[in-house]
Each structure stands twice: as structure tokens, then as C-alpha cells.
Design a protein around this motif. Structure first.
Motif, PDB file in Angstrom:
ATOM      1  N   PHE A  86       0.855  -1.176   0.000  1.00 44.20           N
ATOM      2  CA  PHE A  86       0.000   0.000   0.000  1.00 44.20           C
ATOM      3  C   PHE A  86       0.890   1.225   0.000  1.00 44.20           C
ATOM      4  N   GLU A  87       0.572   2.207  -0.822  1.00 44.44           N
ATOM      5  CA  GLU A  87       1.347   3.443  -0.859  1.00 44.44           C
ATOM      6  C   GLU A  87       0.459   4.611  -0.457  1.00 44.44           C
ATOM      7  N   LEU A  88       1.057   5.544   0.249  1.00 46.01           N
ATOM      8  CA  LEU A  88       0.322   6.664   0.797  1.00 46.01           C
ATOM      9  C   LEU A  88       1.148   7.936   0.617  1.00 46.01           C
ATOM     10  N   LEU A  89       0.534   8.990   0.145  1.00 47.55           N
ATOM     11  CA  LEU A  89       1.190  10.288   0.019  1.00 47.55           C
ATOM     12  C   LEU A  89       0.358  11.294   0.794  1.00 47.55           C
ATOM     13  N   LEU A  90       0.973  11.935   1.773  1.00 45.15           N
ATOM     14  CA  LEU A  90       0.276  12.913   2.605  1.00 45.15           C
ATOM     15  C   LEU A  90       0.964  14.264   2.486  1.00 45.15           C
ATOM     16  N   GLN A  91       0.151  15.311   2.458  1.00 41.44           N
ATOM     17  CA  GLN A  91       0.654  16.678   2.332  1.00 41.44           C
ATOM     18  C   GLN A  91       1.158  17.178   3.682  1.00 41.44           C
ATOM     19  N   ARG A  92       2.211  17.956   3.638  1.00 42.21           N
ATOM     20  CA  ARG A  92       2.732  18.549   4.873  1.00 42.21           C
ATOM     21  C   ARG A  92       1.690  19.493   5.454  1.00 42.21           C
ATOM     22  N   GLY A  93       1.519  19.410   6.769  1.00 42.33           N
ATOM     23  CA  GLY A  93       0.576  20.282   7.465  1.00 42.33           C
ATOM     24  C   GLY A  93       1.236  21.594   7.848  1.00 42.33           C
ATOM     25  N   ARG A  94       0.810  22.120   8.976  1.00 45.95           N
ATOM     26  CA  ARG A  94       1.322  23.406   9.451  1.00 45.95           C
ATOM     27  C   ARG A  94       2.817  23.369   9.749  1.00 45.95           C
ATOM     28  N   GLN A  95       3.322  22.184  10.067  1.00 40.82           N
ATOM     29  CA  GLN A  95       4.727  22.053  10.421  1.00 40.82           C
ATOM     30  C   GLN A  95       5.224  20.672  10.008  1.00 40.82           C
ATOM     31  N   ALA A  96       6.546  20.539   9.896  1.00 39.09           N
ATOM     32  CA  ALA A  96       7.130  19.228   9.595  1.00 39.09           C
ATOM     33  C   ALA A  96       6.769  18.282  10.738  1.00 39.09           C
ATOM     34  N   GLY A  97       6.413  17.065  10.411  1.00 41.19           N
ATOM     35  CA  GLY A  97       5.971  16.100  11.416  1.00 41.19           C
ATOM     36  C   GLY A  97       4.465  15.976  11.477  1.00 41.19           C
ATOM     37  N   HIS A  98       3.759  16.862  10.780  1.00 40.02           N
ATOM     38  CA  HIS A  98       2.289  16.841  10.716  1.00 40.02           C
ATOM     39  C   HIS A  98       1.902  16.740   9.249  1.00 40.02           C
ATOM     40  N   TYR A  99       1.112  15.707   8.905  1.00 38.79           N
ATOM     41  CA  TYR A  99       0.774  15.434   7.509  1.00 38.79           C
ATOM     42  C   TYR A  99      -0.710  15.148   7.378  1.00 38.79           C
ATOM     43  N   MET A 100      -1.284  15.549   6.227  1.00 36.00           N
ATOM     44  CA  MET A 100      -2.713  15.389   6.017  1.00 36.00           C
ATOM     45  C   MET A 100      -2.984  14.856   4.623  1.00 36.00           C
ATOM     46  N   GLY A 101      -4.065  14.127   4.512  1.00 34.75           N
ATOM     47  CA  GLY A 101      -4.499  13.630   3.217  1.00 34.75           C
ATOM     48  C   GLY A 101      -6.008  13.668   3.136  1.00 34.75           C
ATOM     49  N   THR A 102      -6.503  13.862   1.931  1.00 37.46           N
ATOM     50  CA  THR A 102      -7.944  13.900   1.723  1.00 37.46           C
ATOM     51  C   THR A 102      -8.287  13.049   0.515  1.00 37.46           C
ATOM     52  N   SER A 103      -9.267  12.186   0.692  1.00 41.31           N
ATOM     53  CA  SER A 103      -9.798  11.407  -0.424  1.00 41.31           C
ATOM     54  C   SER A 103     -11.304  11.639  -0.459  1.00 41.31           C
ATOM     55  N   VAL A 104     -11.964  10.999  -1.388  1.00 38.51           N
ATOM     56  CA  VAL A 104     -13.411  11.145  -1.496  1.00 38.51           C
ATOM     57  C   VAL A 104     -14.092  10.646  -0.220  1.00 38.51           C
ATOM     58  N   GLN A 105     -13.561   9.567   0.361  1.00 44.37           N
ATOM     59  CA  GLN A 105     -14.216   8.942   1.509  1.00 44.37           C
ATOM     60  C   GLN A 105     -13.817   9.516   2.865  1.00 44.37           C
ATOM     61  N   GLU A 106     -12.585  10.074   2.967  1.00 45.41           N
ATOM     62  CA  GLU A 106     -12.125  10.444   4.302  1.00 45.41           C
ATOM     63  C   GLU A 106     -11.026  11.506   4.278  1.00 45.41           C
ATOM     64  N   LYS A 107     -10.798  12.059   5.470  1.00 44.44           N
ATOM     65  CA  LYS A 107      -9.665  12.952   5.703  1.00 44.44           C
ATOM     66  C   LYS A 107      -8.752  12.252   6.691  1.00 44.44           C
ATOM     67  N   ARG A 108      -7.459  12.355   6.466  1.00 45.77           N
ATOM     68  CA  ARG A 108      -6.477  11.681   7.317  1.00 45.77           C
ATOM     69  C   ARG A 108      -5.537  12.727   7.908  1.00 45.77           C
ATOM     70  N   ASP A 109      -5.252  12.602   9.193  1.00 41.85           N
ATOM     71  CA  ASP A 109      -4.347  13.496   9.902  1.00 41.85           C
ATOM     72  C   ASP A 109      -3.320  12.619  10.606  1.00 41.85           C
ATOM     73  N   LEU A 110      -2.046  12.746  10.228  1.00 39.73           N
ATOM     74  CA  LEU A 110      -0.970  11.920  10.785  1.00 39.73           C
ATOM     75  C   LEU A 110       0.071  12.832  11.421  1.00 39.73           C
ATOM     76  N   ARG A 111       0.479  12.486  12.632  1.00 38.51           N
ATOM     77  CA  ARG A 111       1.494  13.266  13.341  1.00 38.51           C
ATOM     78  C   ARG A 111       2.566  12.342  13.907  1.00 38.51           C
ATOM     79  N   VAL A 112       3.808  12.764  13.750  1.00 39.46           N
ATOM     80  CA  VAL A 112       4.915  12.087  14.423  1.00 39.46           C
ATOM     81  C   VAL A 112       4.972  12.734  15.804  1.00 39.46           C
ATOM     82  N   MET A 113       4.449  12.030  16.792  1.00 44.56           N
ATOM     83  CA  MET A 113       4.384  12.596  18.138  1.00 44.56           C
ATOM     84  C   MET A 113       5.757  12.672  18.788  1.00 44.56           C
ATOM     85  N   GLU A 114       6.520  11.585  18.597  1.00 45.03           N
ATOM     86  CA  GLU A 114       7.817  11.506  19.264  1.00 45.03           C
ATOM     87  C   GLU A 114       8.699  10.522  18.515  1.00 45.03           C
TER      88      GLU A 114
END
Length: 178
Positions: A86-114
Motif C-alpha cells: 500500500f502506498e500513501l502520500l500525505l501533504q505537509r501540514g502546518r509544520q514538519a511532522g504533521h501530515y494530512m491527506g484527503t480522499s473522497v471517503q475520508e480525511k487523514r491526519d498523521l502526526r509524528v508525536m515523538e
């Protein structure tokens, strides 16, 4: 009244947690983070994950970044005696370490916490769809070995994310899909 106080306190705690900002690794370094990781443990309220968690094995995640700072992930895991990719491409959010993706079905929010970049990373992911949000906390490791101290640290974060330990899967090593 005494019975209501613990319930009210719990409800307020849940509301505070829901509105709390999930932290991102300070001064996140994409060059240090890129490379190969193993999914060693995961916890989620996703119904599909909960049904499959007992049969899951560790997966391999290859992380890279685009010149724009977007996150590219390639996941390979063994499922039903086959290597799935599975391959995933997420856009950089407000800062490095925060990434977001949007598809027709859902929105995804990924963060590198630590992360310490060389041994582990704790990832927080929320997927918003028409249903209730699906929350996941994932423990990435550079190799498939997980120290008891690191696992304990990960487990201590579970309730702070509104999840419970019965949702946890500690994934056994897998050498099937290299």
C-alpha cells in the motif's frame, strides 16, 4: 450526587482530550526520519483493525519525503499468506511532522508525536469519514525488536488518546515480506 461526580469528571476529561492538540516532535528532521521502519505495535478504535489485530504481523514501512516536504509511505505486510503493498502520500501540514491527506471517503491526519530517529517513533493518526473518527496510535521501530521500556512508554500513552489497552496489538516479527 456522589455517583454523578465521577461520571461528570470523566465526561469533562473526554471533552478536554477531544479538544487537546496532539503534539508533534519538536524540530522534526525529515532526513533523519526517512528510511525503513517496522510497525511493532498499534492500538486503534477502528472496527476493521479490532477484528484483524490478533492475526496481524509486523509490517515494513519505507518513509521518504518529496522536495515539497510531503510524506510518502510504502507499507508492505503479510495478509492471508500474501505480501500486500500500500502506498500513501500525505501533504505537509502546518509544520514538519504533521501530515494530512484527503480522499473522497475520508480525511487523514498523521502526526509524528515523538521519535529518537534511530530506534523508535510514535505516530498518531485520525481518519475522519462519515462515521465516528478512527484513531490510531502506532509504534514504529527501526528493527523488529522492542524493549519492554519502550513498550511500556507506548502503553502509557493509550488512555491519553481516548483508547483502551484491549484495542492494542503487539505485532509479532514477520520475515515473510522483505
Amino acid at each position: 450526587m456522589k455517583v454523578m461526580l465521577p461520571s461528570l469528571a470523566l465526561a469533562l476529561l473526554c471533552l478536554l482530550q477531544a479538544g487537546a492538540e496532539v503534539p508533534v516532535q519538536p524540530d522534526f528532521n525529515t532526513e533523519k526520519f526517512a528510511g525503513t521502519w517496522h510497525l511493532a505495535a498499534a492500538v486503534s478504535n477502528c472496527s476493521v483493525f479490532l477484528k484483524m489485530k490478533d492475526g496481524m504481523k509486523s509490517s515494513i514501512i519505507t518513509v521518504s519525503f518529496t522536495p515539497e516536504g510531503n510524506l510518502a509511505m510504502k507499507l508492505v505486510w503479510s495478509l492471508l499468506d500474501k505480501c500486500q503493498q500500500f502506498e500513501l502520500l500525505l501533504q505537509r501540514g502546518r509544520q514538519a511532522g504533521h501530515y494530512m491527506g484527503t480522499s473522497v471517503q475520508e480525511k487523514r491526519d498523521l502526526r509524528v508525536m515523538e521519535t529518537d530517529y534511530s530506534h523508535y517513533a510514535i505516530m498518531h493518526e485520525v481518519q475522519h469519514s462519515e462515521q465516528k473518527p478512527r484513531i490510531a496510535l502506532q509504534l514504529f521501530t527501526r528493527d523488529q525488536e522492542v524493549s519492554p521500556q519502550l513498550l511500556q512508554k507506548f502503553e502509557e500513552l493509550i488512555p491519553t488518546m481516548g483508547l483502551t489497552k484491549d484495542m492494542l496489538a503487539i505485532l509479532p516479527k514477520s520475515g515473510e515480506c522483505q
